[in-house]
Design a protein around this motif. Structure first.
Motif, short mmCIF file in Angstrom:
data_model
loop_
_atom_site.label_atom_id
_atom_site.label_comp_id
_atom_site.label_asym_id
_atom_site.label_seq_id
_atom_site.Cartn_x
_atom_site.Cartn_y
_atom_site.Cartn_z
N UNK A 63 28.55 -41.97 129.09
CA UNK A 63 27.33 -42.62 129.55
C UNK A 63 26.98 -42.31 131.00
N UNK A 64 27.86 -41.66 131.74
CA UNK A 64 27.54 -41.36 133.14
C UNK A 64 28.38 -40.19 133.61
N UNK A 65 27.95 -39.58 134.72
CA UNK A 65 28.70 -38.50 135.33
C UNK A 65 28.54 -37.16 134.63
N UNK A 66 29.44 -36.23 134.96
CA UNK A 66 29.44 -34.89 134.40
C UNK A 66 30.71 -34.71 133.57
N UNK A 67 30.56 -34.10 132.40
CA UNK A 67 31.69 -33.91 131.48
C UNK A 67 31.69 -32.48 130.96
N UNK A 68 32.90 -31.97 130.68
CA UNK A 68 33.03 -30.62 130.12
C UNK A 68 34.24 -30.59 129.18
N UNK A 69 34.06 -29.96 128.02
CA UNK A 69 35.17 -29.77 127.08
C UNK A 69 34.97 -28.46 126.31
N UNK A 70 36.04 -27.96 125.71
CA UNK A 70 36.00 -26.69 124.99
C UNK A 70 36.49 -26.86 123.56
N UNK A 71 35.87 -26.09 122.65
CA UNK A 71 36.16 -26.17 121.22
C UNK A 71 36.49 -24.78 120.70
N UNK A 72 37.65 -24.63 120.08
CA UNK A 72 38.07 -23.37 119.46
C UNK A 72 37.46 -23.30 118.06
N UNK A 73 36.61 -22.29 117.82
CA UNK A 73 35.92 -22.16 116.54
C UNK A 73 36.43 -20.99 115.71
N UNK A 74 37.49 -20.33 116.14
CA UNK A 74 37.92 -19.09 115.49
C UNK A 74 38.39 -19.29 114.06
N UNK A 96 26.47 -40.96 124.60
CA UNK A 96 26.59 -39.81 123.71
C UNK A 96 28.06 -39.51 123.43
N UNK A 97 28.32 -39.00 122.23
CA UNK A 97 29.69 -38.66 121.81
C UNK A 97 29.74 -37.18 121.44
N UNK A 98 30.84 -36.48 121.76
CA UNK A 98 31.02 -35.13 121.21
C UNK A 98 30.94 -35.19 119.68
N UNK A 99 30.21 -34.23 119.09
CA UNK A 99 29.93 -34.29 117.66
C UNK A 99 30.20 -32.92 117.03
N UNK A 100 30.62 -32.92 115.75
CA UNK A 100 31.03 -31.70 115.08
C UNK A 100 30.61 -31.72 113.61
N UNK A 101 30.27 -30.53 113.10
CA UNK A 101 30.00 -30.35 111.67
C UNK A 101 30.80 -29.14 111.20
N UNK A 102 31.48 -29.28 110.05
CA UNK A 102 32.22 -28.18 109.43
C UNK A 102 31.72 -28.05 107.99
N UNK A 103 31.53 -26.82 107.55
CA UNK A 103 31.04 -26.63 106.19
C UNK A 103 32.04 -27.22 105.20
N UNK A 104 31.60 -28.22 104.44
CA UNK A 104 32.50 -29.01 103.62
C UNK A 104 33.05 -28.33 102.39
N UNK A 105 32.63 -27.07 102.12
CA UNK A 105 33.10 -26.39 100.91
C UNK A 105 34.04 -25.24 101.24
N UNK A 106 34.60 -25.24 102.44
CA UNK A 106 35.56 -24.20 102.84
C UNK A 106 36.87 -24.87 103.24
#
Length: 418
Positions: A295-306, A396-406
């Motif tokens: 809800x405040x400040x600056x944020x950074x995160x990384x996601x491995x998608x390989x 706001x929350x970090x959010x993710x979608x993954x194809x559900x048929x794999x």
């Protein structure tokens, strides 16, 4: 005696999301409706049933969305009414995108194209002229605001947001409501606030140019280094690492098609439906939020998608509807990879195609002071993939979608190294 009936055109507000297939996330093609009421492309549904093999609970023809399946394989038929609606929507969207083109009078000679005039100006001159024009517009809007009755008791422009924003003139189904004088007032103030932001950004271009000594063009969104109030999107790795966080996945929101690791930082498409307790906060499709409310400040995160063939990474409000897809709502933003040539960004329910190749590790930068969001390709010296503005009345929350048929595909939140 039958009463006389006059046909009237009834306006209907539809979005592409309302007429899209949840599997391919495109407009329905040969729309087919299952007994449970959910509709899909005929080819997508057939391919899904083939890839599911054993299906859900031994039913190979279960619905990909609600996972319900009849005892016997249903006969698939084209939903002609729904497909007709999709075709009309597609034609209307194409006409709207093309715009009206006036036809010349019959027999009139064809006009030659107007000569092109090239005007060469330096970036500094263009920025100065734009700054002056924006300043004039601010003066006009200020005078207009002062001329309206009862403005002296209102909130000053640029301050906190009103309880009812201009976007609230439309309800959740898009039906218009009468625009009140109060709504018009807030619209004027919103325009004024946007103009002042443009003015600040133009002045920021001059500052960044003087600091770097390079020739800079006026882009749609300025990306300068290091991050400050005028250049909000950092590009240096050392700058990003200063605000690194390590979010963890939230079990209250996770879809039953997904499972998390013991570290709470890896989410995997499960081969079997997980026995999570029912909750109205749980996604119906293969999506999950993180527990951290930003809800405040600056944020950074990384996601491995390989290790995931189809994915979306972004941010969303906790109030995002649980049957909606990330990026297709007004309170969620993301970038999405669906295969070669299908890399895109979604913001305010609008799709933007991204020309770059697939990023192996995605960096997400969120500046909640300036309400800015940016995505990076970490392996490519943190190259900016896409940046946009966010607007949210809730954290706001970090959010993710993954194809559900794999099954077996997974995303992992990495520990950021400084």
């Amino acid at each position: 005696m039958a009463a006389a009936f006059v046909a009237t055109a009834i306006p209907v507000w539809l979005s592409e999301e309302d007429l899209s297939c949840i599997i391919c996330q495109e407009l329905l093609d040969c729309a087919t409706t299952l007994p449970c009421g959910h509709s899909f492309c005929l080819r997508c549904l057939q391919d899904t049933w083939v890839s599911q093999q054993a299906g859900v609970d031994g039913c190979p023809w279960a619905c990909p969305l609600c996972r319900e399946g009849p005892a016997a394989k249903p006969k698939l038929h084209k939903n002609t009414l729904l497909q007709d609606l999709v075709d009309k929507y597609r034609r209307a969207a194409q006409e709207l995108e093309a715009g009206p083109e006036p036809a010349p009078p019959p027999g009139s000679p064809r006009r030659p194209p107007p000569p092109q005039v090239t005007v060469q100006k330096s970036t500094t001159e263009v920025v100065q002229e734009l700054t002056e024009l924006v300043g004039q517009l601010i003066d006009v809007v200020n005078r207009l605001e002062m001329e309206r009755p009862g403005l002296s008791s209102g909130q000053p422009h640029g301050g906190s947001q009103p309880s009812a924003s201009p976007s609230d003139e439309y309800n959740s189904y898009g039906s218009p409501k009468p625009v009140t004088s109060s709504a018009s007032l807030w619209k004027i103030r919103e325009i004024l606030h946007n103009l002042e932001e443009i003015q600040d950004r133009l002045q920021g271009i001059d500052i960044c140019k003087e600091a770097s000594g390079e020739q800079i063009q006026v882009p749609s969104s300025s990306l300068c280094s290091p991050p400050d109030q005028r250049c909000p999107v950092p590009r240096e790795a050392s700058q990003l690492a200063l605000w690194a966080i390590s979010p963890t996945f939230d079990l209250k929101s996770i879809s039953c098609n997904l499972e998390v690791s013991n570290s709470w930082r890896r989410v995997t498409v499960s081969r079997y439906q997980q026995p999570y307790p029912w909750s109205c906060e749980r996604f119906l499709i293969s999506q999950v939020l993180c527990s951290q409310a930003l809800s405040s400040g600056k944020k950074y995160w990384e996601v491995d998608t390989r290790n995931c063939n189809h994915w979306a990474v972004g941010v969303a409000s906790w109030h995002m509807k649980r049957d909606q897809v990330l990026g297709r709502t007004k309170d969620s933003w993301c970038i999405e990879w669906k295969g070669p040539g299908q890399f895109s960004a979604w913001a305010m329910m609008k799709k933007t195609d991204l020309p770059l190749g697939r990023p192996e590790v995605v960096g997400v930068w969120l500046d909640l002071e300036l309400m800015k969001l940016a995505f990076y390709s970490v392996a490519d010296q943190r190259k900016v993939l896409y940046d946009c503005e966010v607007s949210a009345s809730a954290p706001l929350h970090p959010a993710f979608w993954l194809y559900g048929l794999s099954p077996g595909n997974y995303l992992e939140i990495k520990q950021v190294r400084s």
